[in-house]
Write a protein that holds these residues in place. Structure first.
Motif, short mmCIF file in Angstrom:
data_model
loop_
_atom_site.label_atom_id
_atom_site.label_comp_id
_atom_site.label_asym_id
_atom_site.label_seq_id
_atom_site.Cartn_x
_atom_site.Cartn_y
_atom_site.Cartn_z
N GLU A 207 0.90 -1.27 0.00
CA GLU A 207 0.04 0.16 -0.09
C GLU A 207 0.86 1.33 -0.28
O GLU A 207 0.61 2.23 -0.61
N ALA A 208 1.80 1.11 0.74
CA ALA A 208 2.64 2.34 0.83
C ALA A 208 3.51 2.54 -0.52
O ALA A 208 3.58 3.70 -1.01
N ALA A 209 3.76 1.39 -1.47
CA ALA A 209 4.42 1.57 -2.66
C ALA A 209 3.16 2.25 -3.58
O ALA A 209 3.89 2.94 -4.62
N THR A 210 2.19 1.78 -3.34
CA THR A 210 0.99 2.64 -4.33
C THR A 210 1.10 4.11 -3.87
O THR A 210 0.89 4.82 -4.94
N LEU A 211 1.59 4.75 -2.96
CA LEU A 211 1.77 6.02 -2.78
C LEU A 211 2.86 6.48 -3.31
O LEU A 211 2.82 7.58 -3.51
N GLY A 212 3.75 5.77 -3.34
CA GLY A 212 5.10 6.20 -3.81
C GLY A 212 6.21 6.26 -2.79
O GLY A 212 6.25 6.99 -1.92
N LEU A 213 7.00 5.12 -2.89
CA LEU A 213 8.04 4.85 -1.91
C LEU A 213 9.27 5.94 -2.04
O LEU A 213 9.49 6.43 -3.07
N GLY A 214 9.82 6.11 -0.69
CA GLY A 214 11.22 7.00 -1.02
C GLY A 214 12.23 6.35 -1.63
O GLY A 214 12.25 5.01 -1.82
N PRO A 215 13.41 7.22 -1.89
CA PRO A 215 14.36 6.51 -2.78
C PRO A 215 15.31 5.55 -2.00
O PRO A 215 15.90 4.87 -2.65
N HIS A 216 15.08 5.46 -0.86
CA HIS A 216 15.85 4.13 -0.09
C HIS A 216 15.24 3.09 -0.01
O HIS A 216 15.97 2.04 -0.05
N THR A 217 14.09 3.27 0.12
CA THR A 217 13.14 1.84 0.13
C THR A 217 12.86 1.24 -1.05
O THR A 217 12.74 0.22 -1.43
N ARG A 218 12.51 2.28 -2.28
CA ARG A 218 12.31 1.74 -3.43
C ARG A 218 13.01 0.79 -4.23
O ARG A 218 12.39 -0.32 -4.78
N PRO A 219 14.35 0.89 -4.13
CA PRO A 219 15.06 -0.24 -5.11
C PRO A 219 14.91 -1.62 -4.40
O PRO A 219 14.83 -2.37 -4.91
N LEU A 220 14.78 -1.81 -3.05
CA LEU A 220 14.95 -3.01 -2.16
C LEU A 220 13.58 -3.55 -2.31
O LEU A 220 13.42 -4.56 -2.74
N PHE A 221 12.41 -2.86 -2.46
CA PHE A 221 10.98 -3.04 -2.75
C PHE A 221 10.86 -3.72 -4.19
O PHE A 221 10.32 -4.93 -4.33
N ALA A 222 11.66 -2.92 -5.20
CA ALA A 222 11.57 -3.69 -6.29
C ALA A 222 12.28 -5.00 -6.51
O ALA A 222 11.71 -5.63 -7.14
N ARG A 223 13.31 -5.04 -5.82
CA ARG A 223 13.90 -6.36 -5.88
C ARG A 223 13.04 -7.32 -5.18
O ARG A 223 13.01 -8.60 -5.71
N LEU A 224 12.66 -7.07 -4.13
CA LEU A 224 11.72 -8.19 -3.36
C LEU A 224 10.49 -8.42 -4.31
O LEU A 224 10.23 -9.64 -4.21
N ALA A 225 9.89 -7.56 -4.66
CA ALA A 225 8.49 -7.68 -5.48
C ALA A 225 8.78 -8.64 -6.76
O ALA A 225 8.10 -9.29 -7.15
N GLY A 226 10.15 -8.41 -7.52
CA GLY A 226 10.40 -8.95 -8.38
C GLY A 226 11.13 -10.33 -8.14
O GLY A 226 11.39 -11.02 -9.20
N GLY A 227 11.05 -10.68 -7.00
CA GLY A 227 11.68 -12.18 -6.61
C GLY A 227 13.21 -12.24 -7.04
O GLY A 227 13.55 -13.50 -7.23
N ARG A 228 13.95 -11.00 -7.24
CA ARG A 228 15.15 -11.15 -7.61
C ARG A 228 16.14 -11.50 -6.11
O ARG A 228 17.39 -11.21 -6.65
N VAL A 229 15.55 -11.50 -5.02
CA VAL A 229 16.71 -11.58 -4.00
C VAL A 229 16.36 -12.91 -3.18
O VAL A 229 15.18 -13.38 -3.44
#
Length: 229
Positions: A207-229
């Motif tokens: 839900e926070a990602a839908t609002l727009g994550l900050g620059p520190h969280t965004r890359p880690l969330f993208a990796r987790l959401a993409g299943g690449r970690v």
């Protein structure tokens, strides 16, 4: 903000100007923080907790009307990173849990700026927007205490008090009802969801990602959401 969000700390130096809000954020040692995110983040839970805090503090420092941000934490790694952003780190542990930590941080804030209004803020607001936080702070009455409920409507993400008034934090599960019962005014504002959306679970983070994550969280969330970690 719940007991899972934090624990913490002591006064600092040097004396700062009294203009502007003092914001106090509590952060548990990273190894213990955000335990409810473990099923989602696995070994990256501590990294997410740090990213949340970095984005929250960055946005808080960029908020008009904020004079200083204090972070109550005993975590050396987090403290170094947050101090690098410009936060004042309150590093001793008073014991007694979250609310004792917040009271301790409030004491440190008032030592730095005795005449400044004071608020405590959750450290897990990775979508926090300075303009929305400024709106919330601007809605706080000039006298007494006020709070903002979290997105689910049971907890609290911000508790504020004017100079000369005690903070009297009552965070933890069901804190919205306790803060209201304790005489704090509930702030009822639209379009401040980034200040209300704290993150304890993977669903919260989505839900926070839908609002727009900050620059520190965004890359880690993208990796987790993409299943690449």
């Amino acid at each position: 903000m719940t007991q899972d969000t934090v624990r913490p700390s002591e006064p600092v130096a040097p004396a700062a100007p009294t203009a502007g809000w003092s914001l106090v954020l509590p952060l548990k040692p990273l190894a213990l923080a955000k335990s409810r995110l473990a099923p989602y983040a696995g070994p990256h839970r501590a990294g997410l907790a740090l990213s949340f805090a970095l984005d929250t503090v960055s946005a808080a420092l960029a908020t008009p009307g904020v004079g200083r941000v204090l972070v109550v934490t005993t975590d050396a790694r987090a403290g170094e990173r947050l101090a690098g952003l410009g936060a004042v780190v309150v590093a001793d542990e008073p014991g007694g849990g979250l609310n004792s930590a917040l009271t301790h941080g409030a004491t440190a804030a008032r030592a730095l700026a005795p005449d400044a209004p004071l608020a405590v803020l959750s450290a897990d607001l990775p979508a926090l927007r300075p303009a929305e936080l400024a709106r919330v702070l601007g809605a706080v009455p000039p006298q007494g205490r006020a709070f903002l409920p979290d997105s689910p409507g049971l907890g609290t993400t911000l508790l504020a008090c004017s100079p000369g008034h005690p903070l009297s934090p009552a965070f933890g599960d069901g804190s919205r009802a306790r803060h209201a019962a304790g005489g704090a005014v509930e702030l009822r504002l639209a379009d401040v969801e980034s200040v209300r959306r704290d993150v304890d679970t993977g669903t919260d983070l989505g839900e926070a990602a839908t609002l727009g994550l900050g620059p520190h969280t965004r890359p880690l969330f993208a990796r987790l959401a993409g299943g690449r970690v």
